[in-house]
Design an enzyme around this catalytic site. Structure first.
Site, short mmCIF file in Angstrom:
data_model
loop_
_atom_site.label_atom_id
_atom_site.label_comp_id
_atom_site.label_asym_id
_atom_site.label_seq_id
_atom_site.Cartn_x
_atom_site.Cartn_y
_atom_site.Cartn_z
N LYS A 107 -9.64 -54.15 -29.54
CA LYS A 107 -8.29 -53.88 -30.04
C LYS A 107 -8.12 -52.38 -30.27
O LYS A 107 -8.97 -51.75 -30.90
CB LYS A 107 -8.06 -54.64 -31.35
CG LYS A 107 -6.72 -54.39 -32.02
CD LYS A 107 -6.65 -55.22 -33.31
CE LYS A 107 -5.31 -55.05 -34.02
NZ LYS A 107 -5.17 -53.72 -34.64
N THR A 143 -12.08 -53.73 -33.56
CA THR A 143 -11.04 -52.69 -33.67
C THR A 143 -11.67 -51.33 -33.38
O THR A 143 -12.63 -50.92 -34.03
CB THR A 143 -10.40 -52.71 -35.06
OG1 THR A 143 -9.67 -53.94 -35.19
CG2 THR A 143 -9.44 -51.56 -35.24
N HIS A 148 -2.44 -49.67 -33.95
CA HIS A 148 -2.66 -49.96 -35.38
C HIS A 148 -1.34 -49.89 -36.15
O HIS A 148 -1.28 -49.45 -37.29
CB HIS A 148 -3.67 -48.97 -35.97
CG HIS A 148 -4.63 -49.59 -36.95
ND1 HIS A 148 -5.89 -50.00 -36.59
CD2 HIS A 148 -4.51 -49.86 -38.26
CE1 HIS A 148 -6.50 -50.51 -37.66
NE2 HIS A 148 -5.69 -50.44 -38.69
#
Length: 348
Positions: free
Chosen positions: A219, A156, A243
């Site tokens: 991501k 992430t 997110h």
């Protein structure tokens, strides 16, 4: 109450979850503009359905990184599943295995990676990683995940610091005393996220590559420039994500950013998307615009809040049935027939 669509599960979760848990799951950053735009942007996309196409036999299966899943919807990484259901991520893993799809387990799980794997042996699981200031702890997590049979690493990239989620600040959000962030042994401050390393750069992908043989997916990509960098640094996949609107408010809706990212990568890596998927027709729109698969975040938590593993299976089954129906009505009998010709952006 009959659970007919995903908004029914949302209403149930809002009614029955403790307010502090509901607010945590529902929160967006600042004015929640991006959170809400993730959903609204799908409504601006219209179908161009084709007729008389023989949709008597439907095949909605697809492959992600070479592994077949029953339909192109997986479960996005979200934290603290025990806030929604006592068994937490163990129930999530079981539901994903039962529906033969992918579950991305979060660094911030309330069950250990070992517990998640033991709950659903043989399930398709990827591991989502936040890189922490203590690199040894992150390295250990990566190697634990690989040793346990997780099949990809999802880095992430959009959380050097935590976005300002006003309700969490007002509520003084903390995990209840009986819950722990099981994969991190150190003290953990949810609101400050003080363990996160804000110095992470693209070069850390080389570091991750040195730790593991797992494919690396990044991501949080929203622009052409970062998509091109991701390809250059050798990742195997991109998840277009903001997110869930919880980080930088007033960024693009993910379905809008998807088009730019897909054009930039030109088929060199697989592209997925999360954020705002609420109907099977949303899944069809995302695939038409180039996503290989979509991932759901909040709807998975609503399913858990309703009936744990069974409730999450219900959510996935509804999306599966809606996706199959939308495909058929648009004139596609198999996933390979879905393309950009199926959609147009509304001029409204």
């Amino acid at each position: 109450m009959a659970m007919v669509c995903l908004s029914d599960f949302e209403a149930y979760a809002k009614k029955y979850l403790p307010k502090i848990a509901w607010d945590y799951f529902a929160a967006g950053a600042d004015d929640c503009t991006t959170r809400d735009e993730n959903i609204l942007a799908y409504k601006r996309i219209r179908f161009r359905p084709r007729m008389l196409r023989d949709v008597s036999v439907m095949d909605i299966r697809t492959k992600i990184l070479g592994t077949e899943i029953s339909f192109p919807v997986g479960i996005a990484p979200t934290g603290f599943h025990q806030l929604a259901w006592p068994d937490g991520e163990k129930s999530t893993a079981r539901a994903a295995r039962a529906m033969n799809t992918c579950y991305i387990a979060s660094t911030y799980s309330t069950c250990t990676l070992e517990e998640i794997c033991a709950a659903a042996p043989g399930g398709l699981r990827w591991f989502q990683l936040y890189i922490h200031r203590n690199r040894a702890a992150s390295q250990q997590l990566v190697q634990r995940a690989e040793g346990l049979g997780f099949q990809a690493l999802v880095l992430t990239a959009d959380l050097p610091y935590t976005g300002k989620r006003r309700d969490d600040v007002r509520n003084g959000f903390r995990l209840p005393p009986h819950m722990k962030v099981k994969n991190l042994e150190q003290a953990f401050e949810v609101c400050k996220m003080s363990l996160l390393d804000p110095s992470v750069t693209w070069n850390d992908i080389h570091w991750l590559r040195s730790l593991t043989r797992l494919p690396i997916i990044i991501k949080g990509i929203l622009t052409r420039e970062d998509a091109e960098l991701a390809v250059r640094y050798g990742v195997q996949g991109i998840i277009v994500s903001n997110h869930g609107g919880r980080q930088l408010d007033e960024g693009p809706a993910t379905i809008d950013a998807l088009v730019e990212v897909v054009e930039a990568v030109r088929g060199r890596v697989e592209v997925y998307v999360d954020g705002g998927i609420r109907k099977g027709s949303d899944v069809l729109k995302a695939l038409a615009l180039g996503a290989k698969c979509v991932f759901i975040g909040r709807p998975a938590l609503w399913g858990l809040a309703y009936k744990g593993e069974e409730g999450l299976q219900d959510v996935l089954r509804i999306l599966q049935d809606e996706f199959r129906l939308s495909m058929a009505l648009a004139g596609c009998a198999r996933v390979s027939e879905i393309g950009q010709h199926l959609v147009q952006f509304s001029k409204l």
